[in-house]
Structures are given as structure tokens and as C-alpha cells.
Write an enzyme that holds these catalytic residues in place. Structure first.
Site, PDB file in Angstrom:
ATOM      1  N   TRP A   1       0.802  -1.221   0.000  1.00 21.42           N
ATOM      2  CA  TRP A   1       0.000   0.000   0.000  1.00 21.42           C
ATOM      3  C   TRP A   1       0.835   1.271   0.000  1.00 21.42           C
ATOM      4  CZ3 TRP A   1       2.234   1.759   4.298  1.00 21.42           C
ATOM      5  CH2 TRP A   1       2.615   0.826   5.256  1.00 21.42           C
TER       6      TRP A   1
ATOM      7  N   LYS B   1      -2.507  -8.754  -7.539  1.00 21.96           N
ATOM      8  CA  LYS B   1      -3.257  -8.597  -6.290  1.00 21.96           C
ATOM      9  C   LYS B   1      -2.651  -7.434  -5.506  1.00 21.96           C
ATOM     10  CE  LYS B   1      -2.645  -9.531  -2.231  1.00 21.96           C
ATOM     11  NZ  LYS B   1      -2.923  -8.302  -1.462  1.00 21.96           N
TER      12      LYS B   1
ATOM     13  N   GLU C   1      -4.953  -4.680   0.244  1.00 19.81           N
ATOM     14  CA  GLU C   1      -6.362  -4.574   0.615  1.00 19.81           C
ATOM     15  C   GLU C   1      -6.771  -3.122   0.859  1.00 19.81           C
ATOM     16  OE1 GLU C   1      -3.918  -6.889   1.255  1.00 19.81           O
ATOM     17  OE2 GLU C   1      -4.255  -6.905   3.406  1.00 19.81           O
TER      18      GLU C   1
ATOM     19  N   GLY D   1       6.838  -6.422  -0.128  1.00 23.83           N
ATOM     20  CA  GLY D   1       6.205  -6.384   1.200  1.00 23.83           C
ATOM     21  C   GLY D   1       7.225  -6.732   2.258  1.00 23.83           C
ATOM     22  N   SER D   2       6.758  -7.342   3.342  1.00 15.23           N
ATOM     23  CA  SER D   2       7.659  -7.582   4.475  1.00 15.23           C
ATOM     24  C   SER D   2       8.557  -8.803   4.244  1.00 15.23           C
ATOM     25  CB  SER D   2       6.846  -7.776   5.753  1.00 15.23           C
ATOM     26  OG  SER D   2       6.099  -8.957   5.648  1.00 15.23           O
TER      27      SER D   2
ATOM     28  N   GLU E   1      10.954  -7.829  -3.234  1.00 17.75           N
ATOM     29  CA  GLU E   1      11.423  -6.522  -2.751  1.00 17.75           C
ATOM     30  C   GLU E   1      10.909  -6.419  -1.324  1.00 17.75           C
ATOM     31  OE1 GLU E   1      13.207  -4.560  -4.489  1.00 17.75           O
ATOM     32  OE2 GLU E   1      12.823  -5.132  -6.551  1.00 17.75           O
TER      33      GLU E   1
ATOM     34  N   CYS F   1      10.322   1.500   1.872  1.00 23.00           N
ATOM     35  CA  CYS F   1      11.309   0.443   2.152  1.00 23.00           C
ATOM     36  C   CYS F   1      12.735   0.992   2.116  1.00 23.00           C
ATOM     37  CB  CYS F   1      11.132  -0.720   1.183  1.00 23.00           C
ATOM     38  SG  CYS F   1      11.083  -0.196  -0.523  1.00 23.00           S
TER      39      CYS F   1
HETATM   40  P1  NAD Z   1       1.710  -6.796   6.284  1.00 25.91           P
HETATM   41  O1  NAD Z   1       2.797  -7.807   6.145  1.00 25.91           O
HETATM   42  O2  NAD Z   1       0.458  -7.177   6.991  1.00 25.91           O
HETATM   43  O3  NAD Z   1       1.263  -6.257   4.847  1.00 25.91           O
HETATM   44  C1  NAD Z   1       2.165  -5.712   3.906  1.00 25.91           C
HETATM   45  C2  NAD Z   1       1.683  -6.085   2.508  1.00 25.91           C
HETATM   46  O4  NAD Z   1       1.885  -7.479   2.295  1.00 25.91           O
HETATM   47  C3  NAD Z   1       0.187  -5.857   2.286  1.00 25.91           C
HETATM   48  O5  NAD Z   1       0.050  -5.271   1.029  1.00 25.91           O
HETATM   49  C4  NAD Z   1      -0.447  -7.236   2.271  1.00 25.91           C
HETATM   50  O6  NAD Z   1      -1.511  -7.328   1.352  1.00 25.91           O
HETATM   51  C5  NAD Z   1       0.687  -8.096   1.808  1.00 25.91           C
HETATM   52  N1  NAD Z   1       0.611  -9.445   2.346  1.00 25.91           N
HETATM   53  C6  NAD Z   1       0.549  -9.800   3.637  1.00 25.91           C
HETATM   54  N2  NAD Z   1       0.479 -11.152   3.744  1.00 25.91           N
HETATM   55  C7  NAD Z   1       0.507 -11.640   2.479  1.00 25.91           C
HETATM   56  C8  NAD Z   1       0.477 -12.953   1.916  1.00 25.91           C
HETATM   57  N3  NAD Z   1       0.437 -14.037   2.684  1.00 25.91           N
HETATM   58  N4  NAD Z   1       0.504 -13.062   0.562  1.00 25.91           N
HETATM   59  C9  NAD Z   1       0.566 -11.976  -0.243  1.00 25.91           C
HETATM   60  N5  NAD Z   1       0.608 -10.720   0.236  1.00 25.91           N
HETATM   61  C10 NAD Z   1       0.584 -10.551   1.575  1.00 25.91           C
HETATM   62  O7  NAD Z   1       2.380  -5.589   7.037  1.00 25.91           O
HETATM   63  P2  NAD Z   1       1.911  -4.104   7.255  1.00 25.91           P
HETATM   64  O8  NAD Z   1       1.894  -3.818   8.719  1.00 25.91           O
HETATM   65  O9  NAD Z   1       0.721  -3.734   6.444  1.00 25.91           O
HETATM   66  O10 NAD Z   1       3.165  -3.388   6.615  1.00 25.91           O
HETATM   67  C11 NAD Z   1       4.378  -3.220   7.310  1.00 25.91           C
HETATM   68  C12 NAD Z   1       5.426  -4.205   6.926  1.00 25.91           C
HETATM   69  O11 NAD Z   1       5.335  -4.506   5.560  1.00 25.91           O
HETATM   70  C13 NAD Z   1       6.780  -3.589   7.154  1.00 25.91           C
HETATM   71  O12 NAD Z   1       7.519  -4.416   7.999  1.00 25.91           O
HETATM   72  C14 NAD Z   1       7.434  -3.486   5.810  1.00 25.91           C
HETATM   73  O13 NAD Z   1       8.661  -4.161   5.763  1.00 25.91           O
HETATM   74  C15 NAD Z   1       6.538  -4.238   4.902  1.00 25.91           C
HETATM   75  N6  NAD Z   1       6.260  -3.459   3.703  1.00 25.91           N
HETATM   76  C16 NAD Z   1       7.264  -3.361   2.824  1.00 25.91           C
HETATM   77  C17 NAD Z   1       7.081  -2.647   1.672  1.00 25.91           C
HETATM   78  C18 NAD Z   1       8.177  -2.503   0.659  1.00 25.91           C
HETATM   79  O14 NAD Z   1       8.114  -1.596  -0.151  1.00 25.91           O
HETATM   80  N7  NAD Z   1       9.157  -3.407   0.638  1.00 25.91           N
HETATM   81  C19 NAD Z   1       5.867  -2.021   1.457  1.00 25.91           C
HETATM   82  C20 NAD Z   1       4.848  -2.139   2.387  1.00 25.91           C
HETATM   83  C21 NAD Z   1       5.055  -2.889   3.515  1.00 25.91           C
END
Ligand code: NAD
Length: 483
Positions: free
Chosen positions: A153, A177, A180, A230-231, A252, A286
Site C-alpha cells: 500500500w 493482487k 487490501e 512487502g515484508s 522486494e 522500504c
Molecule cells: P503486512 O505484512 O500485513 O502487509 C504488507 C503487505 O503485504 C500488504 O500489502 C499485504 O496485502 C501483503 N501481504 C501480507 N500477507 C501476504 C500474503 N500471505 N501473501 C501476499 N501478500 C501478503 O504488514 P503491514 O503492517 O501492512 O506493513 C508493514 C510491513 O510490511 C513492514 O515491515 C514493511 O517491511 C513491509 N512493507 C514493505 C514494503 C516494501 O516496499 N518493501 C511495502 C509495504 C510494507
């Protein structure tokens, strides 16, 4: 008055408002009010998206690169034309100030342009033959196949744009995808590709439960490439699933970027650059600078100037006030994470110089926060904050700074500020990260690869690598007939 769009999935060229698994609400993080209802994809609908991508793939892959480029160029033009409206929606979905939203969309359009052009440039190469009987050895990059794309997001247009443009330019069909919390930004971006001429089935868009969708798509036999932003924790899970099917995987993930500030750095310019970049997107980036390692000679002044910048930053609802510089965090979970981080401070773990608390009232706001002197083993210095918190520590010699900078398993971005040429070379060579920037913070240009090492993931997006990541290498070697 901004109208939040009716949310629809795109499966096999059809926009579907009905999710087989019901719907979920989307809310504005600045007000906590519901702004829309998002359909949730069912297993049957997911299967239809996979089949559509599989069927569309051969035809899209066979479309000449010059044609794919024209379509992507048109998509970038449409994105630019629609950017004021998309920026307004982005502010509603993630609270991003308009100027930052527009900059993100502009950069996404540039990336689409660049990756689209690669479709015309990547012709493969000829390799000199070893003997007289061999006529030719040619190496080409073939599109891998249908790609499953997962985006977060924090850059709700730019991140899907990188993945969609890389995949489509290379000739891959895809299922996206998005997060959310930011479905409308993704939908408006996908509309640009569809309106530009990407055929039905080559681009699909689904919403819903992330774990369910990722498991389904990654395990689907037809999907050949997985790309996730993501994370680190989720990246490892998805990577393990991709490995089971021996599928190509780009990740990433998180980062905890160090910034080494040498005593020769221009203090005023450096503080301004560091503080502006730190609080951009409320620190939810990130590659956000998070661990500031400052030469002891200038440490006190740096902390004081940085804190002064942070405490003067205007925080609020950017959809109501153009002068807001920092919006809310994406959701309540991010505020709770910042509060946890603050709870772990004190004494050697670091002292709060400014900020340190959530902002009263509705919305997920957290104060711009500066923490001085956290120890190397503190939570702040070891775990990615992903929020508006900066940790600043002094160092005595440059080798010590590099040791601290390289001490984590993350390795996404690393930065340094120095006017000393030798120091600049030393830092560029010894900082361990996928991207190192000296005397500036711009690591996200369309032409350069963006990606990390270690726990920050692998593979790169944007740059030529952002195209090649959706291709596989093929050798064709031809000998004389009868020879
Ligand atoms: P989160 O892990 O709940 O969600 C982050 C993203 O991952 C969301 O878009 C979610 O839809 C997706 N996601 C979560 N579980 C998934 C799965 N099983 N399969 C596919 N997608 C999935 O965490 P949050 O609290 O919303 O965000 C913070 C964490 O996310 C931070 O620790 C950060 O590292 C990471 N993050 C990283 C980036 C990046 O640019 N690398 C961007 C956003 C969030």
C-alpha cells in the site's frame, strides 16, 4: 469533490463488481471512515483469472515488441492525463500529500515508458562460434509465462506499475493482487493499461485475503513467475512456496537503511535532505533512511537541527489541507508498531528528542520522531521501523560507521553524505546493500535497478533488470546441415 470509484475486479477482460467471497471495506486512514466496498475473489474466480492469463499468454508473447511498446506508451500517457484524479484517490486511501502522490504517479508513468521501450531494444545477442561447422549461436530472452504480482500500500501506483510494466513489456500475461487498503489506486492504473489496448486476459486484477490469493496463485501450475513487494516475513513464506514449484521469484522486502554522515558533509544541506526524506510518506518507504550514523564532531548539531525540522513538520489530513507535509500511517497496526518501538526505548536504548506518541483524535497519525543515541542492539536499530522514526548515533571513525551500517541482515539501500573524495569511494565500496547513494537519496529512477540483498530480498525492478526479470534465457545453436 472526489468520488471514490466503484471497485471491480478484472478477470478475462470483464470488470466484475461481485466478489464470490463477499466484500471488505476500505477506509480513509486520516478519518477512519469507510470510503468503499471491495469485492473479495473466490477460488473459482481466481481459477478463472489463472486460466485467462494462461490462455492470453501465447498471443501476448507473440505480439511484436514494437506493438507492446506502443500500448505501454499509451498507458503511460493515460496515467499522466488521469494523474490529478488518481492522486486525489491516493490521498484518500493512504493519506499521501498531493505533491507526493503526483510525484509517485509521474514516476510510475516514466517507469512504464522505460520498460515499454525495452520491448523494442531487447533483441538478444549473437555469440561467436567455436568451429567452422557452427553457423550461429543466438541467445534470446523469452517471456517466462503468466506472472502473479503482489503489491503493498505504500506506493499504491508506482509498485504495481513497475511489476505490470515489466511483465507486459516482456510479453508475460499477469494477475495482480494489490494491497487490501489501496484497491482503487491499482484499479485506476489497470484501467490505463486496458484502455491503452492490453488485451483481455493478459492483465487480471483480483482483491481479497492476501494469504489465500498468494497460495492459490503461486501453486497454480500455469503461473510461472512470482513477484512480491512487502515484508521480509511474508516474502520468505511466498519464496518457499515458489521454490516448491521451481518458479522464478522476485522479492522486494524490508530495509533498515543506514546513512553515514561524515564530518566533512555540508551540515545544513545534509540535515535538510535527511529530514525531508525520512518523513516522506510518513517513513513508510522500504528505502527510507532510518539509522543515521553521524561523525561525533557534528553529532550534537545534527541531532538538534534534525529534531527542529521534525517538530515543525505539519501533520494532518492532506485531503483537507494542501500545506500538510506528512499524512497518517496506513492503518492502526502501523501506529501500534510505532508505540511498541517507543515502549522499548529509554537509557541506552535511546532517548526521544522530539515526537514519540500517536496524535490524538481520529486517524492513524504518529508524530515525527527523533531518537538520539540508541544502542546497536536496540529494537530501533535492529528492526525496520517502517514509520516516522529516526534513530541517530555518533561514531568515532569511518570503519566503525561501516561496521554498524553493515551489521544487519537487511541490505536494501544505504546512503552517505561526505565532501571527502576518498571517504566517498570507501563508503561506496564498503556499504553492503543493493543500492548505495552518496550525497543524495534518489535510488528509484526508471533507468536503474531497484532491489536488495540478504533479508531485503533478491531480483531487481526498473532498469533493464526490471524487464529481464520476466524473461528466461534461451540458446539456439545452429550447425551446417550434414556438417
Ligand atoms: P503486512 O505484512 O500485513 O502487509 C504488507 C503487505 O503485504 C500488504 O500489502 C499485504 O496485502 C501483503 N501481504 C501480507 N500477507 C501476504 C500474503 N500471505 N501473501 C501476499 N501478500 C501478503 O504488514 P503491514 O503492517 O501492512 O506493513 C508493514 C510491513 O510490511 C513492514 O515491515 C514493511 O517491511 C513491509 N512493507 C514493505 C514494503 C516494501 O516496499 N518493501 C511495502 C509495504 C510494507
Amino acid at each position: 469533490m472526489t468520488t471514490y470509484p466503484k471497485l471491480k475486479m478484472l478477470i478475462d477482460g470483464e470488470w466484475l463488481a461481485d466478489g464470490g467471497d463477499g466484500s471488505m471495506s476500505v477506509s480513509n486512514p486520516a478519518t477512519e471512515q469507510t470510503i468503499g466496498e471491495c469485492p473479495k475473489v473466490s477460488n473459482e474466480q481466481l481459477e478463472a483469472a489463472v486460466s485467462a492469463a494462461a490462455e492470453a499468454f501465447p498471443k501476448w508473447a507473440a505480439t511484436p515488441g514494437a506493438e507492446r511498446h506502443k500500448i505501454l506508451r499509451r498507458a503511460a500517457e493515460l496515467l499522466r492525463e488521469r494523474s490529478p484524479e488518481i492522486a486525489r484517490i491516493m490521498t484518500l486511501e493512504v493519506g499521501k500529500p498531493t505533491e507526493q502522490a503526483l510525484a509517485e504517479i509521474g514516476s510510475a508513468a516514466e517507469i512504464i515508458d522505460f520498460l515499454g521501450e525495452e520491448a523494442k531494444r531487447q533483441g538478444g545477442r549473437l555469440v561467436p562460434v567455436r568451429g567452422p561447422n557452427l553457423l550461429q549461436q543466438r541467445v534470446t530472452q523469452e517471456p517466462i509465462g503468466p506472472a502473479a504480482l503482489f503489491t503493498p500500500w505504500n506506493f499504491p501506483v508506482n509498485l504495481p506499475a513497475k511489476k505490470l510494466a515489466g511483465a507486459l513489456a516482456a510479453g508475460c500475461s499477469c494477475v495482480l493482487k494489490p494491497a487490501e487498503t489501496t484497491p482503487a489506486c491499482a484499479q485506476m492504473l489497470v484501467e490505463c493499461f486496458v484502455d491503452a489496448g492490453v488485451p483481455g486476459g493478459a492483465i487480471n486484477l483480483v482483491y481479497g485475503d492476501p494469504a489465500k490469493i498468494s497460495e492459490h496463485l503461486i501453486k497454480a501450475r500455469a503461473m510461472r513467475k512470482i513477484s512480491f513487494t512487502g515484508s521480509t516475513a511474508v516474502g520468505k513464506q511466498l519464496g518457499a512456496m515458489a521454490a516448491q514449484g521451481l518458479k522464478r521469484f522476485t522479492a522486494e522486502l524490508g530495509g533498515h537503511a543506514p546513512v553515514v554522515i561524515g564530518k566533512s558533509a555540508d551540515l545544513e544541506r545534509t540535515v535538510a535532505a535527511c529530514a525531508t526524506t525520512k518523513f516522506r510518506n510518513a517513513g513508510q518507504v522500504c528505502v527510507s533512511p532510518t539509522r543515521f550514523l553521524v561523525a561525533r564532531d557534528i553529532y550534537d548539531q545534527f541531532v538538534s537541527n534534525f529534531a527542529s525540522y521534525a517538530s515543525n513538520l505539519k501533520v494532518g489530513d492532506a485531503s483537507k489541507d494542501d500545506s500538510v507535509a506528512m499524512g497518517p500511517l496506513a492503518h492502526a497496526g502501523r501506529v501500534a508498531a510505532m508505540q511498541d518501538l517507543m515502549g522499548a526505548l529509554g537509557g541506552e536504548k535511546g532517548e526521544i528528542v522530539t515526537g514519540g506518541a500517536a496524535v490524538d483524535g481520529p486517524g492513524h497519525f504518529f508524530q515525527p520522531t527523533v531518537v538520539a543515541g540508541p544502542s546497536a542492539d536496540s529494537q530501533l536499530m535492529t528492526q525496520e521501523p517502517f514509520g516516522p522514526v529516526a534513530g541517530i548515533v555518533p561514531y568515532d571513525d569511518i570503519e566503525e560507521a561501516v561496521r554498524i551500517a553493515n551489521s544487519l541482515r537487511y541490505g536494501l539501500a544505504a546512503y552517505a553524505f561526505t565532501a571527502d573524495l576518498d571517504e566517498s569511494h570507501y563508503l561506496g565500496n564498503s556499504l553492503r546493500a543493493g543500492m548505495v547513494a552518496i550525497n543524495h537519496f534518489a535510488v528509484g529512477s526508471p533507468e536503474t535497478p531497484f532491489g536488495g540483498i540478504g533479508d531485503s530480498g533478491f531480483g531487481s525492478e526498473s532498469g533493464v533488470e526490471g524487464y529481464l526479470g520476466y524473461t528466461e534465457t534461451k540458446l539456439v545453436t545452429v550447425a551446417k546441415s550434414g556438417g
